[in-house]
Design a protein around this motif. Structure first.
Motif, PDB file in Angstrom:
ATOM      1  N   THR B 284      23.908  42.899  31.199  1.00 13.03           N
ATOM      2  CA  THR B 284      23.671  41.945  30.116  1.00 13.03           C
ATOM      3  C   THR B 284      24.961  41.794  29.328  1.00 13.03           C
ATOM      4  OG1 THR B 284      21.425  42.756  29.965  1.00 13.03           O
ATOM      5  CG2 THR B 284      22.220  41.432  28.143  1.00 13.03           C
ATOM      6  N   PHE B 285      25.635  42.890  29.097  1.00 15.75           N
ATOM      7  CA  PHE B 285      26.913  42.867  28.392  1.00 15.75           C
ATOM      8  C   PHE B 285      27.925  42.013  29.148  1.00 15.75           C
ATOM      9  CE2 PHE B 285      30.818  44.131  26.595  1.00 15.75           C
ATOM     10  CZ  PHE B 285      31.640  44.632  27.580  1.00 15.75           C
ATOM     11  N   LEU B 286      28.052  42.228  30.443  1.00 18.35           N
ATOM     12  CA  LEU B 286      29.003  41.456  31.236  1.00 18.35           C
ATOM     13  C   LEU B 286      28.714  39.971  31.162  1.00 18.35           C
ATOM     14  CD1 LEU B 286      29.597  43.325  34.618  1.00 18.35           C
ATOM     15  CD2 LEU B 286      31.159  43.075  32.709  1.00 18.35           C
ATOM     16  N   THR B 287      27.443  39.624  31.251  1.00 12.78           N
ATOM     17  CA  THR B 287      27.142  38.201  31.346  1.00 12.78           C
ATOM     18  C   THR B 287      27.024  37.511  29.999  1.00 12.78           C
ATOM     19  OG1 THR B 287      24.769  38.575  31.462  1.00 12.78           O
ATOM     20  CG2 THR B 287      25.940  38.475  33.534  1.00 12.78           C
ATOM     21  N   ARG B 288      26.743  38.244  28.942  1.00 10.31           N
ATOM     22  CA  ARG B 288      26.542  37.554  27.668  1.00 10.31           C
ATOM     23  C   ARG B 288      27.677  37.735  26.671  1.00 10.31           C
ATOM     24  NH1 ARG B 288      20.926  36.411  26.506  1.00 10.31           N
ATOM     25  NH2 ARG B 288      19.606  37.227  28.161  1.00 10.31           N
ATOM     26  N   SER B 289      28.659  38.549  27.020  1.00  9.97           N
ATOM     27  CA  SER B 289      29.659  38.795  25.988  1.00  9.97           C
ATOM     28  C   SER B 289      30.843  37.874  26.125  1.00  9.97           C
ATOM     29  CB  SER B 289      30.144  40.232  26.088  1.00  9.97           C
ATOM     30  OG  SER B 289      30.779  40.389  27.337  1.00  9.97           O
ATOM     31  N   GLY B 290      30.879  37.074  27.176  1.00  7.29           N
ATOM     32  CA  GLY B 290      32.001  36.169  27.312  1.00  7.29           C
ATOM     33  C   GLY B 290      33.210  36.787  27.985  1.00  7.29           C
ATOM     34  N   VAL B 291      33.167  38.074  28.315  1.00 10.95           N
ATOM     35  CA  VAL B 291      34.354  38.683  28.949  1.00 10.95           C
ATOM     36  C   VAL B 291      34.613  38.115  30.325  1.00 10.95           C
ATOM     37  CG1 VAL B 291      34.346  40.858  27.710  1.00 10.95           C
ATOM     38  CG2 VAL B 291      32.956  40.626  29.744  1.00 10.95           C
ATOM     39  N   LEU B 292      33.579  37.566  30.947  1.00 10.62           N
ATOM     40  CA  LEU B 292      33.775  37.015  32.281  1.00 10.62           C
ATOM     41  C   LEU B 292      33.819  35.502  32.256  1.00 10.62           C
ATOM     42  CD1 LEU B 292      31.476  39.266  34.451  1.00 10.62           C
ATOM     43  CD2 LEU B 292      33.914  39.424  34.085  1.00 10.62           C
ATOM     44  N   ALA B 293      33.995  34.924  31.067  1.00 14.67           N
ATOM     45  CA  ALA B 293      33.882  33.471  30.942  1.00 14.67           C
ATOM     46  C   ALA B 293      34.809  32.713  31.863  1.00 14.67           C
ATOM     47  CB  ALA B 293      34.145  33.064  29.493  1.00 14.67           C
ATOM     48  N   ASP B 294      35.984  33.242  32.084  1.00 14.50           N
ATOM     49  CA  ASP B 294      36.924  32.490  32.914  1.00 14.50           C
ATOM     50  C   ASP B 294      36.776  32.749  34.390  1.00 14.50           C
ATOM     51  OD1 ASP B 294      39.472  32.912  30.426  1.00 14.50           O
ATOM     52  OD2 ASP B 294      38.131  31.231  30.793  1.00 14.50           O
ATOM     53  N   THR B 373      41.096  44.906  35.074  1.00 15.20           N
ATOM     54  CA  THR B 373      42.470  44.448  35.233  1.00 15.20           C
ATOM     55  C   THR B 373      43.034  43.923  33.923  1.00 15.20           C
ATOM     56  OG1 THR B 373      41.583  42.348  35.991  1.00 15.20           O
ATOM     57  CG2 THR B 373      42.321  43.904  37.672  1.00 15.20           C
ATOM     58  N   ARG B 374      42.169  43.433  33.077  1.00 17.42           N
ATOM     59  CA  ARG B 374      42.642  42.933  31.779  1.00 17.42           C
ATOM     60  C   ARG B 374      43.343  44.039  31.000  1.00 17.42           C
ATOM     61  NH1 ARG B 374      39.038  39.431  27.780  1.00 17.42           N
ATOM     62  NH2 ARG B 374      38.738  38.427  29.762  1.00 17.42           N
ATOM     63  N   MET B 375      42.823  45.247  31.175  1.00 17.64           N
ATOM     64  CA  MET B 375      43.415  46.347  30.428  1.00 17.64           C
ATOM     65  C   MET B 375      44.717  46.823  31.040  1.00 17.64           C
ATOM     66  SD  MET B 375      40.124  48.550  29.241  1.00 17.64           S
ATOM     67  CE  MET B 375      39.303  48.737  30.802  1.00 17.64           C
ATOM     68  N   MET B 376      44.932  46.485  32.314  1.00 18.11           N
ATOM     69  CA  MET B 376      46.137  46.958  32.980  1.00 18.11           C
ATOM     70  C   MET B 376      47.201  45.871  32.974  1.00 18.11           C
ATOM     71  SD  MET B 376      44.281  49.094  36.040  1.00 18.11           S
ATOM     72  CE  MET B 376      44.657  47.828  37.176  1.00 18.11           C
ATOM     73  N   GLU B 377      46.980  44.859  33.760  1.00 16.42           N
ATOM     74  CA  GLU B 377      48.002  43.822  33.846  1.00 16.42           C
ATOM     75  C   GLU B 377      47.379  42.497  33.467  1.00 16.42           C
ATOM     76  OE1 GLU B 377      48.247  45.404  38.371  1.00 16.42           O
ATOM     77  OE2 GLU B 377      47.458  43.400  37.934  1.00 16.42           O
ATOM     78  N   LYS B 378      47.254  41.635  34.466  1.00 16.04           N
ATOM     79  CA  LYS B 378      46.626  40.355  34.169  1.00 16.04           C
ATOM     80  C   LYS B 378      45.152  40.457  34.489  1.00 16.04           C
ATOM     81  CE  LYS B 378      50.185  37.046  35.432  1.00 16.04           C
ATOM     82  NZ  LYS B 378      50.013  35.681  35.094  1.00 16.04           N
ATOM     83  N   ALA B 379      44.376  39.672  33.779  1.00  7.65           N
ATOM     84  CA  ALA B 379      42.952  39.645  34.121  1.00  7.65           C
ATOM     85  C   ALA B 379      42.795  38.928  35.444  1.00  7.65           C
ATOM     86  CB  ALA B 379      42.193  38.904  33.021  1.00  7.65           C
TER      87      ALA B 379
END
Lengths: 127, 745
Positions: B284-294, B373-379
Motif C-alpha cells: 500500500t505504501f509503494l502504490t499510494r505514496s507516490g514513490v513509484l509515480a514515475d 536505487t534512488r538512495m544509491m545513484e539514479k532512480a
C-alpha cells in the motif's frame, strides 16, 4: 550444521546471487534525450508528447511520435507494441528502450503514459 | 451540521480506540466481564459508525452531491447506476473507507470466533483498524469544496467495466483478511498457546488466499479483455503489490498445515504470518505514496500519507519482533535431533515454502528497485525481463515438486513404492512436451515448465478425482495444485506461442491476416455519455466459418482539448486458443467535397456565407435507432440559418452514419434563392459538423479526394488462454473448498 540447512542455504544464496545479477543488468534509469542518444544500455526518457506528432506508420508497423523533454531536446520514438490506452490525451510520456544511432530513432520497448496529475479517476481503484 | 461524514469518521476512531483500551484491560484482567462487554460494544460501535459513513458516501454519490470533492472528482450525473456505485472506491479516499468497512465486518466475525484468544486477537486487529481510520481521517472522502460544481468529472472510462467494479472490493477483502492470521499469530505466541492459533487462523488464511487471489485474477482478466494490449500481466508495481502478500500467504498456508500435522515450524509460521500482513501495508505504501509515480502506468499522487504508512509498517514490525524475541525461547521445538527424511511430504512442503518466499523476496526487490536505487545513484526500475528470468527457474522447481510431493506421505517414503503412482504424471509430462515441441522448441527453461506442468496436471488430476470420491473437502489442495499446473501450461502457451499480425482494412475490402479473411464493414457511431463510441464491425471468414467481430474505439473530449481514445478488442475464445482482434488505429475517412464551400462549424459557432448566417446549435440524436447490427444510426445537426438578417430558421439535416451520403442530409436554405446546405461530416469528440453550401455565391473550389474509412487491426492468435483461466478458476474453487475443510467444527 545440519546437511539440509547447508543445502538450503546454498540454494537460497545462489538464487539471490542470480537475482541480483539479473537485477543489475536489467536496471533502466532515467536519462536525458542527449544521454539516451549516446547510451548503449536500455534507458528511460521522460518528456512531453509533441501534439499532433503521433501517427501509426504501417510500413514500419509501429507507433511513431516525437518526444520533447523539459530542456527542449526532441527525439523521434518508434514503438512496436500496442498503443497505450490513454495515449492521445497524455501530458507526460516515458519511453523505455534504446536509441538506434543508424536510424536516428529511439526504439521503445515500453511506453508509460501519465495523465495530468489530478487525474480524474485512476486506472486502478487505489489498490 | 456541516459535515456529518467527518463527524462520524471521528466517532469511529474514538470507538476503535476505546475498544482497544478495553481489550488491553482484558489482557490483564481475564475475567472482567464488564471490560469484555465494553470492548465488544465499542467495536460494534466502530462497525456501526464506519457502515454509516459508507452509507453516507454512497448516498452523496448516488444523489450527485457535488459539494463533496470526492463525488465531483469520480462521478458525473450521467453515470449509469453500477458505475456510480463503483465510484465509491474509484479513488484513494473511498478505497480506504472500503478497506476499513470490510475490515470492520470481518472483525465482528472474528470477535465471535476468537473465543479465549479474543482479547489479544482483537487488540492486534484493532491496532490495524486504528491506523486505517487515522489514514481515513487524513484522507477524508468527505472533504468539501468551496463551491459545488454543476456536474462531476465523471468516472474514467477504463473503470467503467463490470470487472473493474468488483475488482477493488474483492482485493480489499483480501487485504483486510490478511490481518487476521497475523492477529492470531501474535495472540497465540503472546498467550503461549503455540498451536491453537494455527488451527483457528488456518481457514482465515485460506480465505485471504482465495479473496486476494480472486482480486488479482480478476485484474488480469480485465486487462486482457478490456485493454486491448493482449496481455494479462505486466509486472507493473501495482500488480506486483498485490502478488507479494499473496505469495507469502501461500507459503504461510503450507507452513500452517505442516504445523498442524507435525508440530514444526512454529516460529517460521509466526514470521510468515507477520510478513504477509506487513507486505500488505508495504505494498500500500509503494502504490499510494507516490514513490513509484514515475515508474508505473498507474497514476500515483503523493497524498501526504506516506509518513503514516511508514509509521504503520514500523509499528507492526516492532511489535512482531518484540513478541518474537520475548517468546522465542519458550516455543517448543518438536522432534529435535530427529533427522528429517528428504523423501517426505514435510521436506517437499518446506522446499515449496522456501521457493515461494524466494519468489516473494525477488519480486519485492524488483518492485522496490526505484526506491533502492534512488538512495544509491539514479532512480531506476527493472524491466519485465528481470521478473521473468528470475521466476522461471522457480516455477520449474515448484512444478517439479507439484508433480510428486502431494503423493508422498508424512515421514519416510520409498522410491519404489512411489513409482507406480507416477503414471499419470509421466503421461501428462509426455503429452505436454509433445504438444509443445510440435509448435516449436521454446528454449529449455520453458520446455521444463511445460514438462513439469504437464506432470503436475496429470498427477493432481488423478489425486483430485481419487480424493473427491472419498470426501469432497479432501480434494481442496489437489484441486488447487491441478489449477496451478493448468495455469502454468496456459502461461507457457500464451507467452511463447503468441502470434500476431497487423493489417490495414479499408472499408469494404477483404484483407487477410493470420489465416483469416477480414472485411471492415464501416463504422457505426453511437453517442455514449460524454463521448462517441465507434463500433468497427469486421466480417471474419475462415473456410466455412464466418462471424462478425465488433472491436470498438470510444473517444471523448480530454481535458487538454485533445480527444481521448479507448479501444476494446474482440475476443473469440476457443478451447485451444483465443482469436484476439484489437483496433490499433481508426481513420474515419474523408468525404468528397464538391465545387462548393465546405464549412466546419463548431458548436455555437456562426459562419457567414453569401447572404446567410449559419449557427450550429447542437446535435439531434432523437433519430437514433439503437438496434444491434442496424445500420440506421442517424445523427442530425441543428443549424440555425438567418437570411439577410431575418429571423433565424432551424434546419435539421440528418446523416445516416456509416454511409457516405444520405437523402436527408441536404436541406434547402430559407429565402428566395435556390441554395442548399448538405451535412457531410460529424465529429462528436470535437463537437463540430461539416456542411457544404451550394448556391449563388459558391466558389469553385478544388475537389478533395474521398478516402474511405479504414481500421488498422492487430490480429493475434493466443493459445492456451482458456486453459489458463480454467486453471485460475480451479485455484479459487479449490481454495474455497479448503476454507470449508479447515473450518473448525
Amino acid at each position: 550444521m545440519k546437511k539440509s540447512y547447508i543445502i538450503g542455504a546454498i540454494v537460497v544464496v545462489s538464487a539471490m546471487v542470480m537475482a541480483l545479477y539479473s537485477f543489475r543488468s536489467t536496471l533502466t534509469s532515467y536519462v536525458s534525450v542527449s544521454e539516451a542518444k549516446v547510451s548503449s544500455r536500455p534507458v528511460q526518457v521522460a518528456g512531453m508528447l509533441v501534439a499532433g506528432s503521433n501517427r501509426y506508420d504501417l510500413k514500419k508497423n509501429a507507433l511513431v511520435f516525437t518526444l520533447r523533454e523539459d530542456g527542449g531536446d526532441e527525439m523521434m520514438v518508434e514503438y512496436n507494441g500496442p498503443k497505450p490506452a490513454n495515449f492521445d490525451d497524455v501530458e507526460k510520456v516515458v519511453s523505455v528502450g534504446k536509441y538506434n544511432q543508424n536510424k536516428r530513432v529511439f526504439e521503445a520497448s515500453e511506453l508509460l503514459v501519465k495523465c495530468p496529475t489530478k487525474y480524474e479517476g485512476r486506472v486502478k481503484g487505489g489498490a | 451540521m456541516n459535515n456529518p461524514g467527518e463527524l462520524i469518521t471521528g466517532l469511529a476512531l474514538i470507538a476503535i480506540f476505546a475498544s482497544s483500551l478495553f481489550y488491553v484491560l482484558l489482557n490483564f484482567k481475564q475475567e472482567s466481564r464488564g471490560a469484555r462487554t465494553a470492548a465488544r460494544v465499542s467495536f460494534a460501535g466502530f462497525t456501526v459508525f464506519v457502515t454509516l459513513a459508507s452509507m453516507l458516501l454512497m448516498h452523496y454519490i448516488l444523489n450527485h452531491d457535488y459539494r463533496y470533492s470526492y463525488v465531483a472528482r469520480y462521478s458525473s450525473t450521467d453515470l449509469p447506476l453500477q458505475y456510480l456505485i463503483s465510484a465509491f472506491w474509484a479513488g484513494q479516499e473511498g478505497s480506504f473507507l472500503l478497506w476499513v468497512l470490510l475490515g470492520s465486518w470481518l472483525g465482528i466475525l472474528l470477535m465471535f470466533k476468537a473465543r479465549d484468544l479474543e482479547p489479544q486477537v482483537m487488540l492486534v486487529f484493532n491496532l490495524n483498524n486504528i491506523f486505517l481510520t487515522i489514514l481515513l481521517i487524513k484522507q477524508s472522502p468527505f472533504e468539501q469544496l468551496v463551491f459545488a460544481p454543476p456536474d462531476g468529472q465523471g468516472l474514467n472510462m477504463l473503470l467503467q467495466d463490470p470487472w473493474m467494479v468488483i475488482h477493488p472490493p474483492v482485493v480489499f477483502v483480501g487485504y483486510a483478511a490478511f490481518a487476521i492470521p497475523f492477529a492470531y499469530a501474535v495472540a497465540g505466541l503472546w498467550r503461549r498457546q503455540y498451536d491453537t492459533w494455527v488451527r483457528r487462523a488456518l481457514p482465515w488464511a485460506v480465505f485471504a488466499f482465495v479473496t486476494l487471489g480472486a482480486g488479482i485474477i480478476i485484474g488480469g482478466y480485465w486487462s486482457y479483455k478490456v485493454l486491448g494490449w493482449g496481455g494479462y500481466w505486466g509486472w507493473d508495481p501495482v500488480e506486483n503489490a498485490s502478488l507479494l502478500p499473496w505469495l507469502a500467504g501461500t507459503a504461510l498456508i503450507h507452513g500452517m498445515i505442516l504445523q498442524e500435522t507435525k508440530k514444526k515450524l512454529r516460529k517460521t509460521n509466526f514470521v510468515l504470518a507477520a510478513f504477509s500482513f506487513i507486505l500488505v501495508i508495504y505494498c500500500t505504501f509503494l502504490t499510494r505514496s507516490g514513490v513509484l509515480a514515475d515508474f508505473s502506468v498507474h497514476s500515483f499522487v503523493d497524498l501526504g500519507i506516506t509518513g503514516w504508512l511508514v509509521l504503520f509498517m514500523l509499528v507492526f514490525t516492532v511489535v512482531t519482533l518484540w513478541v518474537l524475541v520475548v517468546r522465542a525461547r519458550g516455543v517448543p521445538v518438536s522432534g529435535k535431533g530427529e533427522p528429517w527424511s528428504y523423501f517426505s511430504r514435510e521436506f517437499g512442503m518446506v522446499t515449496a515454502m522456501i521457493l515461494l518466499s524466494l519468489s516473494t523476496v525477488i519480486i519485492g526487490l524488483g518492485t522496490s528497485a526505484p526506491l533502492i536505487t534512488r538512495m544509491m545513484e539514479k532512480a531506476s526500475k527493472v524491466s519485465t525481463e528481470f521478473y521473468v528470468n528470475t521466476n522461471l527457474p522457480i516455477a520449474v522447481a515448484v512444478l517439479f515438486l507439484l508433480s510428486f510431493v502431494p503423493l508422498l506421505t508424512w515421514g519416510r517414503n520409498s522410491v519404489s513404492r512411489l513409482l507406480p503412482k507416477l503414471t499419470w504424471g509421466v503421461g501428462g509430462a509426455i503429452v505436454a512436451v509433445a504438444v509443445t515441441l510440435i509448435h516449436g522448441y521454446p528454449g529449455i527453461e520453458v520446455l521444463l515448465v511445460s514438462m513439469f506442468g504437464g506432470a503436475a496436471v496429470g498427477m493432481n488430476l488423478l489425486l483430485m478425482a481419487r480424493l473427491m470420491r472419498k470426501k469432497v473437502t479432501l480434494s481442496a489442495g489437489a484441486m488447487v495444485h491441478f489449477g496451478v499446473g493448468l495455469m502454468f501450461l496456459g502461461i507457457v502457451a500464451s507467452s511463447a506461442y503468441d502470434r500476431s499480425e497487423k493489417v490495414l482494412l479499408p472499408q469494404g475490402q477483404v484483407r487477410s491476416a493470420m489465416g483469416y479473411d477480414i472485411k471492415f464493414k464501416g463504422p457505426e457511431f453511437s453517442p455514449e455519455g460524454k463521448g462517441l463510441r465507434a463500433r468497427l464491425p469486421l466480417d471474419v471468414t475462415q473456410g466455412d466459418a464466418q462471424f462478425t467481430a465488433w472491436p470498438d474505439i470510444f473517444s471523448e473530449q480530454g481535458r487538454g482539448g485533445q480527444p481521448k481514445r479507448f479501444s476494446h478488442p474482440e475476443i473469440r475464445r476457443g478451447f485451444v486458443s483465443d482469436l484476439y482482434i484489437s483496433p490499433v488505429d481508426f481513420d474515419p475517412g474523408r468525404k468528397k467535397t464538391g465545387p462548393a464551400n465546405q464549412i466546419r462549424l463548431k458548436k455555437g459557432e456562426t459562419a457567414r456565407i453569401h447572404d446567410y448566417e449559419l449557427t450550429f446549435t447542437g446535435f439531434d440524436v432523437s433519430g437514433m435507432m439503437g438496434r444491434e447490427g442496424s445500420h440506421d444510426m442517424r445523427v442530425g445537426a441543428d443549424i440555425a440559418v438567418s437570411y439577410k438578417g431575418s429571423e433565424p430558421v432551424v434546419l435539421k439535416p440528418v446523416i445516416t452514419v456509416g454511409q457516405l451520403h444520405g437523402p436527408t442530409s441536404r436541406v434547402k436554405l430559407p429565402g428566395p434563392e435556390d441554395a442548399t446546405l448538405t451535412l457531410v461530416n460529424i465529429e462528436a469528440d470535437t463537437k463540430t459538423v461539416g456542411v457544404v453550401y451550394d448556391g449563388p455565391g459558391a466558389s469553385a473550389k478544388e475537389e478533395t479526394e474521398e478516402t474511405p474509412a479504414s481500421v488498422i487491426a492487430e490480429v493475434s492468435i493466443k493459445p492456451g488462454m482458456t486453459v489458463l483461466w480454467l486453471g485460475t478458476f480451479l485455484i479459487l474453487l479449490g481454495g474455497s473448498i479448503g476454507i470449508v475443510r479447515r473450518w473448525p467444527k
